[in-house]
Design a protein around this motif. Structure first.
Motif, PDB file in Angstrom:
ATOM      1  N   PHE A  11       0.996  -1.123  -0.108  1.00  0.00           N
ATOM      2  CA  PHE A  11      -0.056  -0.100   0.080  1.00  0.00           C
ATOM      3  C   PHE A  11       0.801   1.189   0.087  1.00  0.00           C
ATOM      4  N   ASN A  12       0.341   2.288  -0.495  1.00  0.00           N
ATOM      5  CA  ASN A  12       0.931   3.687  -0.434  1.00  0.00           C
ATOM      6  C   ASN A  12      -0.221   4.436   0.286  1.00  0.00           C
ATOM      7  N   GLN A  17      -5.789   4.559   2.457  1.00  0.00           N
ATOM      8  CA  GLN A  17      -6.870   5.212   2.838  1.00  0.00           C
ATOM      9  C   GLN A  17      -7.885   4.789   2.309  1.00  0.00           C
ATOM     10  N   GLN A  18      -7.885   4.261   1.011  1.00  0.00           N
ATOM     11  CA  GLN A  18      -8.947   3.778   0.367  1.00  0.00           C
ATOM     12  C   GLN A  18      -9.369   2.379   0.859  1.00  0.00           C
ATOM     13  N   LYS A  19      -8.385   1.596   1.239  1.00  0.00           N
ATOM     14  CA  LYS A  19      -8.825   0.310   1.743  1.00  0.00           C
ATOM     15  C   LYS A  19      -9.527   0.661   3.225  1.00  0.00           C
ATOM     16  N   VAL A  20      -9.148   1.373   4.129  1.00  0.00           N
ATOM     17  CA  VAL A  20      -9.807   1.933   5.473  1.00  0.00           C
ATOM     18  C   VAL A  20     -11.347   2.372   5.081  1.00  0.00           C
ATOM     19  N   ASN A  84       1.960  -4.806   3.419  1.00  0.00           N
ATOM     20  CA  ASN A  84       0.636  -5.341   3.481  1.00  0.00           C
ATOM     21  C   ASN A  84      -0.088  -5.309   4.805  1.00  0.00           C
ATOM     22  N   ARG A  85       0.736  -4.694   5.544  1.00  0.00           N
ATOM     23  CA  ARG A  85      -0.113  -4.334   6.996  1.00  0.00           C
ATOM     24  C   ARG A  85      -0.429  -2.829   7.266  1.00  0.00           C
ATOM     25  N   PHE A 112      -2.826  -8.163   5.045  1.00  0.00           N
ATOM     26  CA  PHE A 112      -3.515  -8.452   3.830  1.00  0.00           C
ATOM     27  C   PHE A 112      -2.615  -9.476   3.154  1.00  0.00           C
ATOM     28  N   ASP A 113      -3.363 -10.500   2.246  1.00  0.00           N
ATOM     29  CA  ASP A 113      -2.786 -11.369   1.391  1.00  0.00           C
ATOM     30  C   ASP A 113      -2.450 -10.805   0.066  1.00  0.00           C
ATOM     31  N   GLU A 114      -2.000 -11.287  -0.867  1.00  0.00           N
ATOM     32  CA  GLU A 114      -1.355 -10.651  -2.213  1.00  0.00           C
ATOM     33  C   GLU A 114      -2.589 -10.263  -3.124  1.00  0.00           C
TER      34      GLU A 114
END
Length: 138
Positions: A11-12, A17-20, A84-85, A112-114
């Motif tokens: 993630f960047n 932020q999109q994932k959250v 990935n965390r 998260f997984d790949e």
């Protein structure tokens, strides 16, 4: 094989932020089926003192949670991320069947997984009884 769950790690700032936000939006539906689809089939959770393993247990846990925590409303905030965390802080408000309102505060650690599915979720949560007039998340 399940489709990828974008955005994918690593993630960047923007994708974290999109994932959250996606997690916040999903949890606010209070739909255990929809929410569970963000997690791997064999996801591992610790939620307070509950240890939950697998997507099916997640669905059952969430169903039970939202039968108790009525009119649930959640706000999440990204605190940090690497690869990935993620670390996330959150607060949510709800009331029980007697009408007592609560604000629950906590922190989550996510992995998260790949393919973009959450494989680990560890949550520490505290509940504060509040008056309905003290609600912030309306």
């Amino acid at each position: 094989m399940e489709p990828k769950k974008y955005p994918l790690p690593p993630f960047n700032m923007e994708t974290a932020q999109q994932k959250v936000q996606a997690a916040e939006d999903a949890w606010n539906t209070r739909d255990p089926e929809k929410v569970s689809l963000a997690y791997t089939i064999d996801t591992e959770w610790r939620n307070r003192t509950d240890f939950i393993n697998g997507r099916e247990e997640v669905k059952q846990f969430l169903k039970s949670k939202w039968e108790k925590e009525l009119d649930y409303k959640l706000k999440k905030e990204l605190w940090g991320f690497k690869d990935n965390r993620m670390a996330v802080r959150f607060e949510y408000e709800w009331h029980d069947h007697s009408g007592q309102w609560y604000r629950s505060y906590g922190n989550e650690l996510w992995e998260f997984d790949e393919n973009g599915y959450m494989q680990k979720r560890f949550a520490s949560i505290n509940d504060l009884p509040i008056a309905e007039t003290d609600r912030k998340l309306v």
